[in-house]
Design a protein around this motif. Structure first.
Motif, PDB file in Angstrom:
ATOM      1  N   CYS A 268     -16.776   5.636   9.118  1.00 12.38           N
ATOM      2  CA  CYS A 268     -17.793   6.645   9.415  1.00 12.38           C
ATOM      3  C   CYS A 268     -19.119   6.007   9.815  1.00 12.38           C
TER       4      CYS A 268
ATOM      5  N   THR B  80     -22.127   7.094  10.001  1.00 14.93           N
ATOM      6  CA  THR B  80     -23.354   7.376   9.260  1.00 14.93           C
ATOM      7  C   THR B  80     -23.153   7.392   7.754  1.00 14.93           C
ATOM      8  N   GLY B  81     -21.933   7.154   7.286  1.00 15.78           N
ATOM      9  CA  GLY B  81     -21.683   7.277   5.852  1.00 15.78           C
ATOM     10  C   GLY B  81     -21.573   8.715   5.404  1.00 15.78           C
TER      11      GLY B  81
ATOM     12  N   TYR C  55     -17.398  14.555   1.748  1.00 18.15           N
ATOM     13  CA  TYR C  55     -17.905  14.697   3.120  1.00 18.15           C
ATOM     14  C   TYR C  55     -19.248  15.417   3.090  1.00 18.15           C
TER      15      TYR C  55
ATOM     16  N   LYS D  38     -21.768  17.098   5.542  1.00 22.13           N
ATOM     17  CA  LYS D  38     -21.851  17.493   6.946  1.00 22.13           C
ATOM     18  C   LYS D  38     -23.238  17.255   7.530  1.00 22.13           C
ATOM     19  N   SER D  39     -24.250  17.124   6.666  1.00 20.86           N
ATOM     20  CA  SER D  39     -25.592  16.936   7.205  1.00 20.86           C
ATOM     21  C   SER D  39     -25.761  15.550   7.832  1.00 20.86           C
ATOM     22  N   ARG D  40     -24.823  14.626   7.529  1.00 17.26           N
ATOM     23  CA  ARG D  40     -24.922  13.300   8.148  1.00 17.26           C
ATOM     24  C   ARG D  40     -24.015  13.158   9.361  1.00 17.26           C
ATOM     25  N   CYS D  41     -23.027  14.029   9.469  1.00 17.14           N
ATOM     26  CA  CYS D  41     -21.954  13.832  10.454  1.00 17.14           C
ATOM     27  C   CYS D  41     -22.455  14.041  11.878  1.00 17.14           C
ATOM     28  N   VAL D  42     -22.044  13.139  12.796  1.00 19.12           N
ATOM     29  CA  VAL D  42     -22.357  13.352  14.203  1.00 19.12           C
ATOM     30  C   VAL D  42     -21.160  13.877  14.974  1.00 19.12           C
ATOM     31  N   GLY D  43     -20.002  13.860  14.350  1.00 16.95           N
ATOM     32  CA  GLY D  43     -18.822  14.398  15.018  1.00 16.95           C
ATOM     33  C   GLY D  43     -18.139  13.423  15.945  1.00 16.95           C
TER      34      GLY D  43
ATOM     35  N   THR E 214     -21.724  22.938  15.888  1.00 16.32           N
ATOM     36  CA  THR E 214     -21.762  22.451  14.506  1.00 16.32           C
ATOM     37  C   THR E 214     -20.368  22.304  13.899  1.00 16.32           C
ATOM     38  N   PRO E 215     -19.456  21.640  14.613  1.00 18.44           N
ATOM     39  CA  PRO E 215     -18.118  21.461  14.033  1.00 18.44           C
ATOM     40  C   PRO E 215     -18.185  20.533  12.827  1.00 18.44           C
ATOM     41  N   ARG E 216     -17.263  20.759  11.890  1.00 14.30           N
ATOM     42  CA  ARG E 216     -17.203  19.916  10.701  1.00 14.30           C
ATOM     43  C   ARG E 216     -15.862  19.208  10.633  1.00 14.30           C
TER      44      ARG E 216
END
Ligand code: SF4
Ligand code: SF4
Ligand code: SF4
Lengths: 407, 310
Positions: free
Chosen positions: B127, B129-130, B142, B144-149, B171-173
């Motif tokens: 990942c 961004t961690g 998980y 989601k506030s860090r995820c870039v997808g 905003t897919p997760r």
């Protein structure tokens, strides 16, 4: 240095809109519609991606191949600026332009591909040093900026002493002029740092791209899964640098009716024959060492794809060995184009064809809309390349018309 | 493994800088597997599961998932193999290993599939961004506030677990079993384990579970194969299985026993320890430039500088 009498780069000052450019523009518009669709309906409406195949054509071509083929930028910078082979100065500017555009569109392609495009800068906030992708992303971000900095002198050269904005903007003419002079002054003394940093950053992320798939040893086909994959990515990108320069220079000089620059290109590919030789040796050595040749003729699509990929390196390598073939524009172009396609196939093999996820229900094949967006990005690069060489001093080959007049 | 890694660093090191090879070897002498010291875990007893899909219902409820496409009490869904998805973090699949019962009927085995909560997870190492992170209590969580997808986690997961919301434009997760993070944080059983009427899912500390399970296997050698799937796979997982039928016949993958991030992290930390490789390369190139092309260090390249030496 003063001995070479190659003309200085200059804006082409040609008519911009031609029928060919209109076609390019049409493809760009079509692709743009699909990009809008992606942002209205999500990746699912334009791509064939699924949970087993999270990466598709965009990662294979737009990103991985795009980065590999932009290697012309740092390899020409290295030979001309670091190793001081000034006879190659003539191709550094077009190669720099291609690299700058290439990386810009790698970034745009990535932004379309990631699910949360708006979150793309997040890796800058949340560092994750274990992630190969993090390293690649950071290098690409920094390197893209370095490329733009390297490009500044070209803009300065064009506009210094000539800033003449019309109407109300004329108030800032003076300021812009001073800014250009300042930039020139600073960059003149510091450019060497950026040039070397560009080479280092390139080596880091070119090899980093190769490490990406090493996290999935059970999914990537053994023909490509090797601990030296990063080294193979690095050496192949370096080997592809000059052939890509030949490819783009030949296409550009032919379409702009300029001299063919063969006196620069032919010796440049003389270097490629060693670089490509290193890559081919590593690749075959790795195959023999890991005994993966057993997969070559098992009739699988992977085996065949690997053979094609290797032939696309080995055949042009033999062609480049011959000084006679290298000196001819057509054979040189064919050889270099084959290498370029071979690199593209290699990247697709690693990221798409050789990727065998467990529990896959469908096999992945890119959708029409994915291809349309990829085509849109490729055409955009060509479009902006033409725009840049028309108005900025990038190309230096004399026009055929002027040559005829002389003789 | 070890040998080929050495070999690789021999080559890469020599290429970048032969002087620094020793440095590279020290820096990457070995990546220690990571794992929280005392994580929770679950053991699924495949001989006890009757395929009632109560766990699927419970999971749907405690995670507030959207209503399922197939009714949760519809047993015909077992006729085809399913994978965890954005709307179902766990699914039950039916396998026939070929064993016959007294009436000559094939005996089914039901397999619950969910995130394995690897001890040293590939998804978290990948990942960018961690956003995925292995917690002390064992859950791979998980954020989601860090995820870039980027979906690198989907590429990396050896069990092919994470599912992606491809239909969401902005905003897919990434969706996967949470190990009921909020419940186990309060030392409560995960929803599925609590709901199982057959008590096929045992929840507890991983180490204790392993001891108990091995005793259970030893006490019932006819009922169980002498293997706990997940004890060693990919460096160990928090979710584990015991079975009477060979695991290969039940859709389980045969996976290596080293953690998946082993090679990538060894390379990354080998090259980037104290940034020695980039710095060395920079220094070498600067040296070359200074030696061969010194005027470059005073003037930007270009035709102007050559014309009018300032
Ligand atoms: S099973 Fe996959 S998603 Fe779950 S922790 Fe392991 S690597 Fe991550
Ligand atoms: S998709 Fe999100 S969670 Fe998965 S690797 Fe990328 S940033 Fe991390
Ligand atoms: S642990 Fe929780 S999230 Fe995971 S399958 Fe069970 S109920 Fe669902």
């Amino acid at each position: 240095m003063s001995s070479h009498d190659h003309p200085k780069p200059a804006p082409l000052e040609i008519k911009f809109w031609t029928p060919g450019v209109l076609v390019l523009f049409a493809v760009m518009l079509i692709g743009f519609c699909f990009i809008i669709a992606r942002y209205l309906g999500g990746l699912a409406v334009v791509t064939n991606l699924d949970n087993q195949h999270p990466w598709g054509l965009w990662i294979g071509i737009d990103v991985a191949t795009g980065v590999a083929l932009a290697a012309g930028g740092f390899t020409t910078a290295a030979i001309a600026h670091v190793f001081g082979r000034h006879q190659y100065e003539a191709v550094t500017r077009p190669a720099l332009l291609t690299a700058t555009l290439g990386y810009t569109f790698v970034a745009i392609g990535l932004a379309i591909d990631v699910g949360r495009s708006w979150a793309l800068p997040k890796p800058l906030l949340f560092w994750q040093g274990n992630s190969v992708l993090f390293e690649v992303a950071m290098c690409v971000v920094v390197y893209t900026h370095v490329l733009y900095i390297e490009f500044v002198p070209i803009v300065v050269e064009r506009f210094r002493g000539r800033v003449n904005l019309p109407g109300p903007f004329s108030l800032v003419n003076d300021r812009i002029e001073r800014l250009l002079t300042l930039a020139d002054g600073i960059l003149d003394k510091t450019m060497w740092v950026f040039i070397i940093a560009g080479v280092v950053l390139s080596c880091m992320h070119q090899s980093g791209l190769g490490s990406l798939m090493l996290i999935a040893p059970t999914k990537l086909h053994p023909l490509w899964y090797t601990p030296i994959l990063p080294l193979l990515f690095l050496t192949s990108a370096i080997a592809a640098g000059y052939p890509m320069v030949v490819f783009e220079t030949t296409v550009a000089t032919a379409s702009f009716k300029r001299a063919d620059e063969m006196e620069v290109l032919a010796p440049l590919t003389g270097v490629t024959k060693y670089l490509l030789g290193i890559y081919i040796t590593l690749k075959i050595g790795d195959m023999i060492f890991r005994e993966t040749y057993v997969y070559l003729f098992d009739g699988s699509i992977e085996g065949r794809s690997f053979i094609v990929e290797m032939l696309a390196m080995i055949i042009p390598w033999f062609m480049l060995m011959s000084k006679r073939l290298r000196a001819k524009r057509h054979t040189l172009f064919v050889a270099c184009t084959t290498i370029v396609l071979g690199i593209a196939l290699n990247r697709c093999n690693v990221f798409l064809i050789g990727f065998n996820p467990p529990y896959a229900v469908n096999s992945y094949f890119p959708s029409i809309s994915e291809m349309a967006i990829t085509a849109c990005l490729l055409c955009s690069i060509t479009f902006f390349y033409r725009l840049a060489v028309t108005y900025l001093p990038v190309l230096s080959a004399p026009s055929l018309a002027s040559l005829e007049k002389e003789s | 493994m070890n040998i080929s890694r050495r070999r690789f660093f021999g080559v890469a090191g020599a290429m970048i800088s032969s002087a620094a090879v020793g440095n590279a070897k020290n820096a990457c002498a070995g990546r220690q597997p990571k794992a929280p010291p005392n994580p929770y875990g679950c053991v699924v007893d495949l001989t006890a599961c009757v395929g009632c899909r109560t766990c699927e219902q419970a999971c749907n409820r405690v995670n507030h998932l959207p209503p399922p496409e197939e009714r949760l009490d519809d047993r015909t869904v077992l006729d085809h193999k399913r994978r965890p998805s954005t709307s179902a973090f766990t699914v039950i699949n039916r396998y026939y290993s070929g064993r016959l019962d007294a009436q000559n009927q094939l005996v089914p085995t039901y397999v619950k599939v969910q995130c394995m909560h690897c001890q040293d997870p590939a998804c978290a190492s990948a990942c960018i961004t961690g956003a995925l992170h292995k917690k002390e209590n064992g859950a791979v969580n998980y954020d989601k506030s860090r995820c870039v997808g980027c979906r690198y986690c989907l590429v990396a997961c050896p069990f092919q677990i994470p599912a992606y919301e491809y239909f969401d434009p902005l905003t897919p997760r990434v969706r996967k079993c949470t190990f009921c993070y909020d419940r186990i944080r309060q030392d409560e059983k995960p929803g599925c384990a609590a709901a199982c009427p057959m008590e096929a899912i045992t929840f507890g500390h991983r180490q204790t579970l392993l001891e108990v399970t091995h005793r259970k296997i030893a006490a019932n050698p006819v009922r169980y194969l002498n293997k706990v799937y997940g004890e060693f796979e990919v460096g160990g997982t928090s979710w584990m299985y015991i079975s009477r039928e060979p695991f290969e016949k039940l859709g389980f993958l045969t996976l290596p026993h080293y953690p998946m991030p082993h090679l990538t992290e060894t390379i990354q930390h080998g090259i980037f320890a104290y940034m020695w490789a980039p710095i060395t390369l920079f220094a070498i190139l600067a040296g070359v430039m200074w030696k061969i092309n010194p005027q470059q260090m005073n003037h930007a390249p270009g035709f102007q500088a050559q014309e009018d030496p300032i």
